[in-house]
Structures are given as structure tokens and as C-alpha cells.
Design a protein around this motif. Structure first.
Motif, PDB file in Angstrom:
ATOM      1  N   LEU A 295     -10.993  21.997   1.489  1.00 55.37           N
ATOM      2  CA  LEU A 295     -11.248  20.570   1.238  1.00 55.37           C
ATOM      3  C   LEU A 295     -10.723  20.170  -0.143  1.00 55.37           C
ATOM      4  CD1 LEU A 295     -14.813  20.117   2.779  1.00 55.37           C
ATOM      5  CD2 LEU A 295     -12.587  19.630   3.809  1.00 55.37           C
ATOM      6  N   ASP A 296     -10.783  21.096  -1.103  1.00 56.56           N
ATOM      7  CA  ASP A 296     -10.240  20.817  -2.432  1.00 56.56           C
ATOM      8  C   ASP A 296      -8.741  20.547  -2.349  1.00 56.56           C
ATOM      9  OD1 ASP A 296     -12.753  21.266  -3.399  1.00 56.56           O
ATOM     10  OD2 ASP A 296     -12.346  23.267  -4.202  1.00 56.56           O
TER      11      ASP A 296
ATOM     12  N   GLU B 159     -14.794  25.052   1.324  1.00 61.30           N
ATOM     13  CA  GLU B 159     -14.693  24.185   0.152  1.00 61.30           C
ATOM     14  C   GLU B 159     -13.301  24.204  -0.480  1.00 61.30           C
ATOM     15  OE1 GLU B 159     -16.852  21.869  -0.947  1.00 61.30           O
ATOM     16  OE2 GLU B 159     -17.911  22.358   0.917  1.00 61.30           O
TER      17      GLU B 159
ATOM     18  N   ARG C 193     -12.969  15.942  -5.581  1.00 65.47           N
ATOM     19  CA  ARG C 193     -12.786  17.399  -5.605  1.00 65.47           C
ATOM     20  C   ARG C 193     -11.530  17.755  -6.399  1.00 65.47           C
ATOM     21  NH1 ARG C 193     -15.385  19.881  -1.225  1.00 65.47           N
ATOM     22  NH2 ARG C 193     -16.277  18.394   0.249  1.00 65.47           N
ATOM     23  N   LYS C 194     -11.530  18.950  -6.985  1.00 61.20           N
ATOM     24  CA  LYS C 194     -10.349  19.463  -7.701  1.00 61.20           C
ATOM     25  C   LYS C 194     -10.042  20.864  -7.197  1.00 61.20           C
ATOM     26  CE  LYS C 194      -9.569  15.970 -10.339  1.00 61.20           C
ATOM     27  NZ  LYS C 194      -8.511  15.104  -9.813  1.00 61.20           N
ATOM     28  N   ARG C 195      -8.766  21.119  -7.039  1.00 63.02           N
ATOM     29  CA  ARG C 195      -8.337  22.467  -6.700  1.00 63.02           C
ATOM     30  C   ARG C 195      -8.693  23.422  -7.840  1.00 63.02           C
ATOM     31  NH1 ARG C 195      -3.177  22.715  -7.440  1.00 63.02           N
ATOM     32  NH2 ARG C 195      -3.033  20.462  -7.691  1.00 63.02           N
ATOM     33  N   ALA C 196      -8.991  24.666  -7.481  1.00 62.32           N
ATOM     34  CA  ALA C 196      -9.160  25.677  -8.527  1.00 62.32           C
ATOM     35  C   ALA C 196      -7.792  25.928  -9.141  1.00 62.32           C
ATOM     36  CB  ALA C 196      -9.701  26.960  -7.901  1.00 62.32           C
TER      37      ALA C 196
ATOM     38  N   ARG D  27     -19.586  13.677   5.420  1.00 60.91           N
ATOM     39  CA  ARG D  27     -19.126  14.960   4.899  1.00 60.91           C
ATOM     40  C   ARG D  27     -17.730  14.859   4.276  1.00 60.91           C
ATOM     41  NH1 ARG D  27     -18.297  20.443   8.350  1.00 60.91           N
ATOM     42  NH2 ARG D  27     -17.626  21.725   6.611  1.00 60.91           N
ATOM     43  N   PHE D  28     -16.895  13.981   4.799  1.00 62.98           N
ATOM     44  CA  PHE D  28     -15.506  13.924   4.341  1.00 62.98           C
ATOM     45  C   PHE D  28     -15.227  12.760   3.400  1.00 62.98           C
ATOM     46  CE2 PHE D  28     -15.184  16.952   7.645  1.00 62.98           C
ATOM     47  CZ  PHE D  28     -14.136  17.768   7.268  1.00 62.98           C
TER      48      PHE D  28
ATOM     49  N   PRO E 209     -14.439  11.006   0.137  1.00 57.07           N
ATOM     50  CA  PRO E 209     -13.830  11.573  -1.060  1.00 57.07           C
ATOM     51  C   PRO E 209     -14.889  11.805  -2.147  1.00 57.07           C
ATOM     52  CG  PRO E 209     -12.532   9.741  -0.249  1.00 57.07           C
ATOM     53  CD  PRO E 209     -13.795   9.759   0.561  1.00 57.07           C
TER      54      PRO E 209
ATOM     55  N   TYR F  24     -13.582  24.378   7.558  1.00 57.86           N
ATOM     56  CA  TYR F  24     -13.429  23.427   6.460  1.00 57.86           C
ATOM     57  C   TYR F  24     -14.146  23.955   5.220  1.00 57.86           C
ATOM     58  CZ  TYR F  24     -11.935  20.616  10.394  1.00 57.86           C
ATOM     59  OH  TYR F  24     -11.279  20.162  11.504  1.00 57.86           O
TER      60      TYR F  24
ATOM     61  N   TYR G 123      -7.201  19.520   0.245  1.00 57.46           N
ATOM     62  CA  TYR G 123      -7.001  18.297   1.016  1.00 57.46           C
ATOM     63  C   TYR G 123      -7.148  17.068   0.121  1.00 57.46           C
ATOM     64  CZ  TYR G 123      -7.619  14.819   4.722  1.00 57.46           C
ATOM     65  OH  TYR G 123      -7.496  13.714   5.543  1.00 57.46           O
ATOM     66  N   GLU G 124      -8.183  17.098  -0.717  1.00 63.33           N
ATOM     67  CA  GLU G 124      -8.446  15.914  -1.540  1.00 63.33           C
ATOM     68  C   GLU G 124      -7.603  15.897  -2.809  1.00 63.33           C
ATOM     69  OE1 GLU G 124     -12.627  14.949  -1.966  1.00 63.33           O
ATOM     70  OE2 GLU G 124     -12.157  13.501  -3.531  1.00 63.33           O
ATOM     71  N   ASP G 125      -7.233  17.077  -3.291  1.00 61.49           N
ATOM     72  CA  ASP G 125      -6.487  17.177  -4.545  1.00 61.49           C
ATOM     73  C   ASP G 125      -5.280  18.082  -4.311  1.00 61.49           C
ATOM     74  OD1 ASP G 125      -5.751  17.184  -7.249  1.00 61.49           O
ATOM     75  OD2 ASP G 125      -7.091  18.870  -7.714  1.00 61.49           O
ATOM     76  N   PRO G 126      -4.320  17.607  -3.522  1.00 62.22           N
ATOM     77  CA  PRO G 126      -3.243  18.503  -3.088  1.00 62.22           C
ATOM     78  C   PRO G 126      -2.288  18.881  -4.215  1.00 62.22           C
ATOM     79  CG  PRO G 126      -2.853  16.281  -2.281  1.00 62.22           C
ATOM     80  CD  PRO G 126      -4.195  16.264  -2.953  1.00 62.22           C
TER      81      PRO G 126
ATOM     82  N   LEU H  69     -14.905  18.930  14.756  1.00 64.70           N
ATOM     83  CA  LEU H  69     -16.296  18.964  14.294  1.00 64.70           C
ATOM     84  C   LEU H  69     -17.244  18.481  15.384  1.00 64.70           C
ATOM     85  CD1 LEU H  69     -15.436  17.746  10.741  1.00 64.70           C
ATOM     86  CD2 LEU H  69     -16.561  19.910  11.266  1.00 64.70           C
TER      87      LEU H  69
END
Lengths: 447, 131
Positions: free
Chosen positions: B14-15, B11, A440-443, A434-435, A437, B9, B17-20, A380
Motif C-alpha cells: 500500500l505504501d 502495508e 503513506r510513505k515508502r520505506a 481501508r483505501f 489515502p 494488500y 501504491y500511495e507513494d510510488p 476484497l
């Protein structure tokens, strides 16, 4: 000059408060003029669109001024031929300039004789030369080699290989959590069996300035030989091998404005003289018969094959440039930038700087953030035109000791500016935000 | 910082990464492998439970490293959980880069392909158990 205010004035006048608080900024009187950047054509470019290049990866390799590039071109366009061989004009010119470069190196590091200066391809080659030649001749099973926990792989793996060949034992001078050597441990680590102490003068990750003189004094008292990996110090601080007490000292040209492929191994004459030749081939012989040879005198004994002729001459030009600016001034400049970087980076919450405080460190700053990983930080920063290094910096055992997988390193040289430090600190702060936590949730996975 | 298809990166990355997906150990694992990237020290371990029917019944990973190496591991396991070993073997390096999405420079491709490499070895690496 500022008038010296009387006590009452200083306590009541707001402007004097501002003056006092400016101590916590940058002291530009300690910096070199930014105009010297004009000598470095490569720094003038924009990267990733319209971002001016901010080059903060100098501990890995520096850039070259026009004066060095011009010498390379002049050698190849006018003077180049193989050295020490031809009885012709170009060979004589090349030989004269090659040997003149050796003399410049000698003076630059305060060696007694130029025959103690062996041209190598870099620090790594110099250290391996000592491990193979001196090491194989002098290290036996049960002998001890002492290194430190903060060594670059280039001053660690050659000794591991030597212990594999010889059955010797490798020991480490430990470090504190602040990244300084535990010197109290030295006396118990130095034994009658200790044959060699190999130590970096400056850590390439922590910036720690190691007390080489004191280590050498104690090592010599115990009868050990001292090798200094000076890759991170010769480019930045005045060096005198005799004052340091170094028996061997290795460094690289490309970290001090010179070309790649050229480095220096300094060795005390008495040691180099007693060592067997290392690489065999042309130049390193005195006489060859079908079944045997006798080695050449120093330093040719350790310079088999055609050496890096033009790079060596250009290294001489780099030394001329550094001398013109002055190593003391360069050291002061880097120290001020480093102190300022330390101050600015610590404004970023959660940022951890590795190594000792600014007054005991050289001009580089390695750090970690809780998020993201150093590789992502470097990526970055690069998008903003800022070049730093991320990873373990060839010091894996050190990172293990610090309990971190990797770090991000910004390293300074004479052409860096306070504005570049500001750019670095501001970008790091943005990346940190930006990073953070965010829950966030995965789809959900598509069926 | 640009936000287009070249953005590394994105979204959804990053999802991951944070919620593996399945970060952790797998007590029922039958197969496992671990490797690192010597360039940067990124490390990934993958543990698999392979069924007699040749399917990957379960898959978990642990590791340390950059967003790309960790998010790609999560994406890979999510993709291959429940698939057959044969399908996993046929999942190529290019498939992995495609699954990740943003175009990567050769150095960063190594980060993305670390978990893929580890998985390709893991399916051939039964865990030795003392009976």
C-alpha cells in the motif's frame, strides 16, 4: 392491511412517521420468497472460511436450479443419442426432446414459428452467424452499420470485422453521461445507406433499458434490418420478438439458469430463408454431391454438426422453471433489489454509480470508487464471500466514453436477497475506508 | 479481512501504491514500452534512460490499474534503477512474484507481471527520434 390514518393522526403519531420512512428501505412484498434458493444447491456453500456465498455475478453467468441439473442428468442417463439421424429409440427420444425445447424457446420469446429458432452456442455465436451469413451477402462497400456506444464486444467486434471485409462504415448512436442513448441523433444517423442497426436491449454495464421498439420502428422506416443483443434482457423481462420489431435476436442459455454452450438466434423466417448457409457440415445439407451441396430447410440449415443436445433440452427445463416463477415477478424482484442496492451503495461517500436511475434500469449496478481499483474491490469482496465482476465487462469503448478504466458490477437474479445487498454495501463501505489515502510513505530503499 | 502472509494488500505494498517510486514521464528516456492486460484493461508504460555503459540510468512508469499492477511497477523500478540491462533481462517472472511478496492466484499474477513484461520489452525498444 394497515388502517388508513386520518390526516391529524398521521401528522402527530410518531409511528406513522416510521411507517412513511420505511419507503426508503426494502419492500419485501415485491421480493420472491427466499425459499426458492433451496432449488440452487451451489448457493448453499461457505467460501473463504465461514462466509456464506453471496453470488452477485449473474450478468456474467447465472447458477442452475436442481430442476435443470436433474434434466441434464436424466438425458445423459436415459435418453441421450444423436438427433435427427438414428432410427432407434434413444435417437428418437433425444430428437423429440430437442425439438420440444425449440418449441419452448419459441413460445418464451413470442416467435411465430419454431423454425425461426436456431440453436447456437451462445449470443456471440448467434451474432457472428448473422454477420457472416446475412452480412457477407447483404453488406457492400459504403453501406452503413449502426451500433451504440454501450455495446458488449460481442455486438461490436463482429460488425467491425464485417466492415473490414466489406468496406462498409460503422457508426455509433452516442450516449448521455447518464448512460442513455441519444435518440435525437438517430434520425440523422439513419440514412439510405444504413443496412443494419445492432443494439443491446439492456446494457451489461449500465443496466440501461434501451427503447428497442422505437429504434426498430425508425430503423425499419429507413429500410434497415434490426438485430437485438438480448443476452441481458431475455433472462429477466418478458420478451416478444414481434412486438419489439426484432429481425434478429440473440441470447445465451447460461445467463438464464441453463447450461453453457447453448444459445439461441431468432431470425425472421423470410430473412433466414434468404441467407446462405453459414457453417458447412453434417445436418445442414439437403443433398451432397462430390462438388456441391444443397442446403437443408430451416432451422437445420444453420445447425451444422452435432448440436448441444442435452444443453438445449436443459435450456427448455430452465424456461419451464422461469415460467413457473413468472418473468413479471422476477423482473419486479430484481428491480426492487436494484433500487435498494442503488440506495445503499450511494451511502458510501465518493461512490459513483454508472448509468440511469433505478426506475430506468435493469437489475444490475456498476460503480466506481475514488480508491481502490475495481479489481481490488472485487478481490476484497471475494474475501468476504461476495462474488462480483470487475473490469471493463467486455465493453471497452463504453468505459473509454465514461472516462474510466474499469468498474465493479453487482448483478442480481431471482435468488438474491435484500440481506445480500446489505452485505455488499457494508463491505464496500469498509473497503472504501481501508483505501482512503493516508499519506503513506515508502520505506527508504535498502542500500 | 485477514492480515497474514496471504494478505494481498500488505502495508509495504500500500505504501508503494500511495507513494510510488518514479511515477511519471522521463524526458531523457531512450527506451520505452507500453502494454495493457486485455482481461481487465490495466495499462503500464515504462520509460528508461539507458547509458552507454549498459546501465539503467533512470526509469519511470505511468499507468492505470489495480493496486497490484501499480505497486508492483513501483517495486520493480525501484529494484532495477541503476542496474545493468543484462541484470534486468535476467530478472525473471518468478523474481518479480517474489519481490511482490504475497502469493497470488494465476489471474492476479498477470496484474503483478504486467510491468515486468513491459520492462522486458522496453529495454529492446529504443525511442525513434527525429534528428
Amino acid at each position: 392491511m394497515w388502517p388508513i390514518p386520518n390526516a391529524k393522526f398521521a401528522m402527530t403519531n410518531p409511528s406513522s412517521v416510521i411507517f412513511m420512512s420505511s419507503v426508503a428501505g426494502i419492500d419485501s412484498s415485491k421480493l420472491l420468497p427466499a425459499s426458492l434458493r433451496e432449488d440452487f444447491p451451489i448457493l448453499e456453500q461457505l467460501v473463504h472460511g465461514d462466509h456464506p456465498l453471496v453470488f452477485l455475478d449473474n450478468a456474467a453467468s447465472t447458477q442452475r436450479p436442481r430442476q435443470v441439473i436433474d434434466v441434464l442428468r436424466r438425458v445423459y442417463e436415459h435418453d441421450y443419442a444423436n438427433v435427427h439421424r438414428g432410427i432407434h429409440t434413444l435417437s428418437e427420444r433425444s430428437t423429440e426432446q430437442y425439438e420440444a425445447a425449440r418449441e419452448k424457446v419459441r413460445a418464451f420469446i413470442g416467435a411465430e414459428k419454431s423454425l425461426e429458432i436456431v440453436f447456437t452456442s451462445g449470443s456471440t455465436a448467434g451474432i457472428n452467424l448473422v454477420a457472416r451469413s446475412w452480412g457477407d451477402a447483404n453488406i457492400k462497400a459504403g453501406d452503413e452499420i449502426l451500433v451504440t456506444t454501450m455495446e458488449h464486444h460481442s455486438n461490436l467486434v463482429p460488425w467491425q470485422q464485417l466492415t473490414e471485409r466489406s468496406g462498409a462504415i460503422l457508426k455509433h448512436i452516442p450516449i448521455t453521461d447518464d448512460g442513455e442513448l441519444v435518440l435525437d441523433a438517430l434520425d440523422s444517423l439513419l440514412t439510405k445507406r444504413t443496412k443494419l442497426v445492432a443494439v443491446a436491449s439492456v446494457s451489461n454495464v449500465l443496466g440501461t433499458i434501451n427503447p428497442v421498439r422505437e429504434i426498430a420502428r425508425r430503423a425499419h422506416a429507413a429500410g434497415a434490418v434490426v438485430l437485438v443483443d438480448a443476452a441481458q434482457s431475455v433472462p429477466h423481462v418478458p420478451t416478444n420478438v414481434r412486438e419489439l420489431g426484432a429481425d434478429f435476436l440473440a441470447f445465451s442459455g447460461h445467463k438464464m439458469l441453463g447450461p453453457t454452450g447453448i444459445g439461441v438466434l431468432y431470425g425472421r423466417e423470410e430473412l433466414l430463408d434468404a441467407m446462405p448457409a453459414f457453417l458447412g457440415g453434417g445436418s445442414m445439407i439437403n443433398r451432397v454431391w462430390p462438388d456441391r451441396f444443397t442446403p437443408a430447410e430451416l432451422p437445420a440449415k444453420f445447425e451444422a454438426g452435432t448440436p448441444p443436445i442435452a444443453p438445449a433440452i436443459a435450456l427448455g427445463a430452465a424456461i419451464d422453471y422461469l415460467n413457473l416463477i413468472g418473468l413479471e415477478k422476477i423482473q419486479q424482484h430484481e428491480h426492487e433489489l436494484c433500487r435498494y442496492a442503488y440506495e445503499r451503495l450511494l451511502e458510501v461517500d465518493g461512490l459513483r454509480i454508472l448509468g440511469p436511475p433505478p426506475d430506468r434500469r435493469a437489475g444490475l449496478v456498476s460503480f466506481t470508487l475514488p480508491e481502490p481499483h475495481p479489481h481490488d474491490i472485487a478481490q476484497l469482496l471475494d474475501e468476504e464471500g461476495i462474488a462480483v465482476r470487475a473490469g471493463h465487462h467486455c465493453a471497452w469503448p463504453l468505459h473509454d466514453r465514461l472516462g474510466i478504466p474499469a468498474s465493479t458490477r453487482a448483478s442480481f437474479y431471482l435468488y438474491n436477497t435484500a440481506a445480500e445487498v446489505d452485505a455488499l454495501a457494508e463491505c464496500v463501505a469498509k473497503i472504501r475506508d481501508r483505501f482512503r489515502p493516508r499519506g503513506r510513505k515508502r520505506a527508504p530503499k535498502p542500500a | 479481512m485477514p492480515l497474514d502472509e496471504e494478505e494481498l494488500y500488505q502495508e509495504h505494498i500500500l505504501d508503494h501504491y500511495e507513494d510510488p517510486f518514479h511515477r511519471g514521464n522521463l524526458p531523457t528516456a531512450t527506451h520505452a514500452h507500453e502494454d495493457n492486460n486485455p482481461l481487465c484493461g490495466d495499462v503500464i508504460r515504462i520509460e528508461l534512460e539507458l547509458g552507454p555503459d549498459g546501465k539503467i540510468r533512470d526509469a519511470y512508469f505511468t499507468g492505470q490499474g489495480c493496486v497490484i499492477s501499480q505497486a508492483s511497477a513501483s517495486m520493480l523500478l525501484e529494484k532495477l534503477q541503476g542496474k545493468t540491462v543484462e541484470e534486468a533481462k535476467q530478472f525473471s517472472a518468478n523474481d518479480m512474484l517474489e519481490l511482490y511478496g504475497p502469493r497470488l492466484t494465476p489471474n492476479r499474477q498477470k496484474c503483478c507481471l504486467l510491468s515486468w513484461k513491459v520492462l522486458q520489452s522496453a529495454v529492446h525498444s529504443p525511442i525513434a527520434r527525429n534528428v
